[in-house]
Design an enzyme around this catalytic site. Sequence first.
Site, PDB file in Angstrom:
ATOM      1  N   ARG A  17      -4.257 -46.527 -45.394  1.00 42.01           N
ATOM      2  CA  ARG A  17      -4.088 -45.429 -46.358  1.00 42.01           C
ATOM      3  C   ARG A  17      -4.855 -45.702 -47.639  1.00 42.01           C
ATOM      4  O   ARG A  17      -5.191 -46.841 -47.941  1.00 42.01           O
ATOM      5  CB  ARG A  17      -2.615 -45.270 -46.716  1.00 42.01           C
ATOM      6  CG  ARG A  17      -1.698 -45.117 -45.533  1.00 42.01           C
ATOM      7  CD  ARG A  17      -1.676 -43.690 -45.052  1.00 42.01           C
ATOM      8  NE  ARG A  17      -0.968 -43.607 -43.770  1.00 42.01           N
ATOM      9  CZ  ARG A  17      -0.518 -42.476 -43.260  1.00 42.01           C
ATOM     10  NH1 ARG A  17      -0.717 -41.351 -43.903  1.00 42.01           N
ATOM     11  NH2 ARG A  17       0.098 -42.472 -42.107  1.00 42.01           N
ATOM     12  N   CYS A  18      -5.032 -44.642 -48.394  1.00 39.29           N
ATOM     13  CA  CYS A  18      -5.728 -44.704 -49.683  1.00 39.29           C
ATOM     14  C   CYS A  18      -5.147 -45.812 -50.549  1.00 39.29           C
ATOM     15  O   CYS A  18      -3.939 -45.908 -50.663  1.00 39.29           O
ATOM     16  CB  CYS A  18      -5.574 -43.368 -50.397  1.00 39.29           C
ATOM     17  SG  CYS A  18      -6.196 -43.371 -52.083  1.00 39.29           S
ATOM     18  N   PRO A  19      -5.951 -46.638 -51.216  1.00 42.95           N
ATOM     19  CA  PRO A  19      -7.409 -46.569 -51.278  1.00 42.95           C
ATOM     20  C   PRO A  19      -8.112 -47.472 -50.267  1.00 42.95           C
ATOM     21  O   PRO A  19      -9.306 -47.723 -50.389  1.00 42.95           O
ATOM     22  CB  PRO A  19      -7.689 -47.068 -52.694  1.00 42.95           C
ATOM     23  CG  PRO A  19      -6.641 -48.130 -52.906  1.00 42.95           C
ATOM     24  CD  PRO A  19      -5.425 -47.696 -52.112  1.00 42.95           C
TER      25      PRO A  19
END
Lengths: 80, 166
Positions: A17-19
């Site tokens: 998942r981000c980042p």
Amino acid sequence: MTEDIKVDLELDLRGLRCPLPMVRVSQNITKVPVGGIVRAVTTDAGSLADITSWARTTGNEIIKKEQGDKDIVFFIKRSK
Amino acid sequence: MTDKLQEETRERRKATIFVISGDFEKLFAAFSIAIGAAASNMDVKMFFTFWGLRALKKNVRTGESLFARMLGILEGGDINKANPGKYGFFGLGRWMFKKMIKNKKVAGLAELRRLAIELGVEMYSCDTTMEVMEIPKEKLIDEVADTVGVGWLIEQAQQSDFTYSF
């Protein structure tokens, strides 16, 4: 699937998942020579915009993007 | 000016991130943005003050005087003890958040900080608040680049392409 693009490095970033997806791309792009291609597969919806922006800000080039049901596939050319 | 020319005539872009909060979500956002900027070839500096110092603290007790010792107990623990700004419920909120984050395979705070260090993000601590809260340098993680103040921060901010505060 595209088989005509010569890929120098495969990155499986599914589940991250981000980042993290863009960070992994940036950490690994230098493993291919300038002009080389990284094929990165992600599942994080935000990575579509993130990796695209990352390429613009760092001066790398996304030569192809494919969006499947779940997977997003980027072909990223190291430009410098 | 073409992108290429612009790039050649300019040095690396800079970001400065000011962190005064020790809340879980603010630290999470601060480190995520720092990491993203570093991955985008920016030079990133983070400045921590007041409750933000939690992000740099080792898991040790701090404080010598009575009040500072009390504060050290109330603000005990390291980055892993950061509570969310809402729904803290004496640690329950933190526990719940951590579980939710883990279930979704999102990086935790300690991992984000480690990644930031790995990517060359520099971390600085505030001299005055360390003095007031009696948190000496030895009680902060070794990766802290320097202990600095407002003059330093202004200089960094002036040279930065963006600054964020949390």
